[in-house]
Write a protein that holds these residues in place. Structure first.
Motif, PDB file in Angstrom:
ATOM      1  N   ASP A 291      41.187  -6.766  17.522  1.00  0.00           N
ATOM      2  CA  ASP A 291      39.531  -6.336  17.247  1.00  0.00           C
ATOM      3  C   ASP A 291      38.922  -7.609  17.149  1.00  0.00           C
ATOM      4  N   SER A 293      37.467 -11.226  19.284  1.00  0.00           N
ATOM      5  CA  SER A 293      37.715 -11.896  20.192  1.00  0.00           C
ATOM      6  C   SER A 293      38.044 -13.436  19.775  1.00  0.00           C
ATOM      7  N   THR A 330      30.371  -5.422  23.368  1.00  0.00           N
ATOM      8  CA  THR A 330      29.457  -5.501  22.269  1.00  0.00           C
ATOM      9  C   THR A 330      28.101  -4.987  22.633  1.00  0.00           C
ATOM     10  N   ALA A 369      29.470 -12.243  15.501  1.00  0.00           N
ATOM     11  CA  ALA A 369      30.935 -13.141  15.525  1.00  0.00           C
ATOM     12  C   ALA A 369      31.873 -12.315  16.168  1.00  0.00           C
ATOM     13  N   GLY A 370      32.848 -13.114  16.530  1.00  0.00           N
ATOM     14  CA  GLY A 370      34.042 -12.325  17.258  1.00  0.00           C
ATOM     15  C   GLY A 370      35.119 -11.983  16.327  1.00  0.00           C
ATOM     16  N   PRO A 372      36.343  -8.382  13.524  1.00  0.00           N
ATOM     17  CA  PRO A 372      36.258  -6.866  13.719  1.00  0.00           C
ATOM     18  C   PRO A 372      35.256  -6.522  13.119  1.00  0.00           C
ATOM     19  N   SER A 373      34.499  -5.236  13.643  1.00  0.00           N
ATOM     20  CA  SER A 373      33.133  -4.721  13.148  1.00  0.00           C
ATOM     21  C   SER A 373      32.015  -5.314  12.979  1.00  0.00           C
ATOM     22  N   GLY A 375      29.965  -5.919  15.250  1.00  0.00           N
ATOM     23  CA  GLY A 375      28.891  -5.399  16.068  1.00  0.00           C
ATOM     24  C   GLY A 375      28.075  -4.437  15.386  1.00  0.00           C
ATOM     25  N   ASP A 412      35.887  -0.537  18.767  1.00  0.00           N
ATOM     26  CA  ASP A 412      35.933  -1.805  18.418  1.00  0.00           C
ATOM     27  C   ASP A 412      36.827  -2.456  19.366  1.00  0.00           C
ATOM     28  N   ARG A 415      35.909  -2.320  22.895  1.00  0.00           N
ATOM     29  CA  ARG A 415      34.641  -3.525  23.431  1.00  0.00           C
ATOM     30  C   ARG A 415      35.143  -4.568  23.283  1.00  0.00           C
ATOM     31  N   THR A 416      35.996  -4.993  22.200  1.00  0.00           N
ATOM     32  CA  THR A 416      36.586  -6.461  22.093  1.00  0.00           C
ATOM     33  C   THR A 416      37.429  -6.766  23.432  1.00  0.00           C
ATOM     34  N   ASN A 419      34.803  -7.802  25.897  1.00  0.00           N
ATOM     35  CA  ASN A 419      34.352  -8.896  25.434  1.00  0.00           C
ATOM     36  C   ASN A 419      35.249 -10.179  26.085  1.00  0.00           C
TER      37      ASN A 419
HETATM   38  N1  ASP Z   1      35.180  -7.099  17.605  1.00  0.00           N
HETATM   39  C1  ASP Z   1      34.266  -7.638  18.629  1.00  0.00           C
HETATM   40  C2  ASP Z   1      34.529  -9.000  18.831  1.00  0.00           C
HETATM   41  O1  ASP Z   1      35.509  -9.539  18.325  1.00  0.00           O
HETATM   42  C3  ASP Z   1      32.843  -7.965  17.913  1.00  0.00           C
HETATM   43  C4  ASP Z   1      32.258  -6.538  17.750  1.00  0.00           C
HETATM   44  O2  ASP Z   1      31.594  -5.643  18.642  1.00  0.00           O
HETATM   45  O3  ASP Z   1      32.320  -5.812  16.410  1.00  0.00           O
HETATM   46  O4  ASP Z   1      34.446  -9.233  19.980  1.00  0.00           O
END
Ligand code: ASP
Length: 446
Positions: A291, A293, A330, A369-370, A372-373, A375, A412, A415-416, A419
């Motif tokens: 979760d 990046s 994201t 930030a890359g 978790p959560s 976004g 998440d 989407r990660t 990303n």
């Molecule tokens: N978890 C996503 C990431 O690390 C960021 C997010 O959308 O919460 O890329």
């Protein structure tokens, strides 16, 4: 890593993901979503995988950007590479966010029966208070919940005053800027600075070896992390009225990740995108499992430069920057989630408000930030901006975020993955304009 070892690792990671999901669903989930909290499986995943990966991030970002820049050498070429990278990031994020906005406004996942609306919004305030509020307050204190402040915050991060402080706080953007400048100075220094360049190159090599060791922890780490996620949410909670929202996000991510990005890669780099996707599989699966990046970055760089065939000149520079600012998944998700919540609370958005969503969701994704959560917290920027553009007639309460927080971890994960895939595609494209010197020589000889 040899081909055989890579295959074994791939199988192990897949096993870890599947077994984790089964373990979570059948042995951990007890019919009460959100009850696991800081369960030992989460702690185990954190200790086994997330922390070792996190440990590598700051050194990797610093050293890899320096090595990337010194291997580019010529500052005019750096301008071309930097410009193309930023253009790629912005264009792909805008495409992603537009896909999200179009899908959510045509499929209208938030237009539900009164009964479904009530069941979804009933516990929202409580969910918001217990899971989101404190983080939003923190973001507000840090000045990152309005568009202007978020923009200013990004600018401030780009011009740090103390790089050690940025490192200590894990803020990568400032480190990238500093590393870029130092790299340029090292390249300009010629013979005088050449020993330092060699030191950084050797350090990069050593860090990559560390990454290769940590990668072997991935199967076990993702097992625990996925077990915790599924055990906390429970697959049955993905159906019901929220299912349409999840389906719209996932379809958007699929469209962008499996059709749009591959098409871009094929058209601009004449590369077989699905073969490249397969070569990047370890990074993509790590993104899905962790979760994050940022945590995935070491694996992304390693995969891109070994199996993926990306040049050091491109990957060392494009990937750290991408993990920090380029988040197609994201951006797309922000658009879908915000418009969905407005629909759910009975507020129709006009085209102008959708434009506000597109612009602010992109900014929110850049600022996220890359981790978790991230976004879901940045979503506050988008909601505040749309509320302002509605002129105060109707406003969406922030507690609406509570509706989607329960299932957010699963969304998440997906989407990660997109990303990280977006960053990887960028690195491959930029490899076309910045191949490594050795490759160039090989091509000339061939
Ligand atoms: N978890 C996503 C990431 O690390 C960021 C997010 O959308 O919460 O890329």
């Amino acid at each position: 890593m040899s081909g055989k070892k890579t295959n074994i690792l791939t199988v192990l990671i897949i096993l870890g993901l599947v077994a984790g999901a089964l373990f979570g669903q059948f042995l951990l989930y007890d019919g009460d979503p959100g009850a696991l909290g800081d369960h030992w499986t989460k702690q185990a995943g954190d200790i086994i995988l997330i922390r070792p990966l996190m440990l590598l991030i700051i050194p990797i970002v610093f050293v890899s950007v320096i090595v990337g820049v010194t291997s580019i050498g010529d500052p005019s070429k750096l301008g071309l590479i930097g410009g193309s990278t930023l253009l790629y990031y912005i264009v792909t994020m805008l495409i992603a966010v537009s896909i999200g906005a179009t899908l959510v406004s045509t499929l209208k996942p938030g237009d539900l029966s009164e009964e479904a609306r009530t069941s979804l919004t009933a516990g929202a305030a409580q969910q918001y208070e217990s899971k989101v509020q404190a983080k939003v307050q923190q973001a507000e204190e840090g000045g990152a919940t309005s568009v202007g402040q978020a923009f200013l915050e990004i600018l401030k991060q780009m011009i740090p005053t103390n790089v050690i402080d940025e490192m200590a706080r894990g803020k990568t953007l400032g480190i990238i800027v500093f590393a870029l400048l130092l790299g340029l100075a090292l390249a300009a220094g010629g013979e005088t600075t050449a020993p330092a360049v060699r030191v950084f190159e050797a350090l990069f090599d050593a860090i990559m070896r560390l990454v290769l060791w940590v990668i072997w922890l991935t199967p076990v780490g993702v097992f625990f992390l996925v077990a915790w996620t599924v055990g906390d949410i429970g697959f049955e909670n993905l159906i019901g009225p929220i299912a349409k929202y999840i389906a719209v996000v996932l379809s958007g991510l699929f469209l962008h990740g499996v059709i749009v990005l591959p098409l871009i890669l094929f058209i601009l780099a004449r590369t077989n995108p699905f073969r490249y996707m397969w070569q990047m599989r370890r990074a993509l699966m790590t993104a899905f499992g962790t979760d994050s990046s940022s945590a995935t970055l070491p694996v992304t760089i390693e995969s891109a430069e070994t199996e993926g065939g990306c040049s050091k000149r491109s990957a060392n520079f494009v990937l750290p920057l991408g993990a920090t600012i380029n988040m197609d998944g994201t951006a797309l998700y922000e658009a879908v989630a915000v418009v969905f919540l407005f629909q759910l609370y009975g507020i129709e958005l006009e085209f102008t408000q959708l434009l506000v969503v597109v612009m602010t969701a992109t900014l929110a994704a850049v600022g996220a930030a890359g981790i978790p959560s991230a976004g879901i917290i940045m979503m506050v920027i988008v909601i505040n901006a749309v509320n302002t553009s509605l002129g105060g007639d109707k406003t969406l309460p922030l507690e609406a975020i509570g509706v989607i927080i329960g299932v957010d971890r699963i969304v998440d994960m997906c989407r990660t993955t997109v990303n990280v895939w977006g960053d990887a595609v960028g690195a491959k494209l930029i490899t076309k304009i910045a191949p490594d010197i050795v490759e160039q020589r090989e091509k000339t000889l061939a």
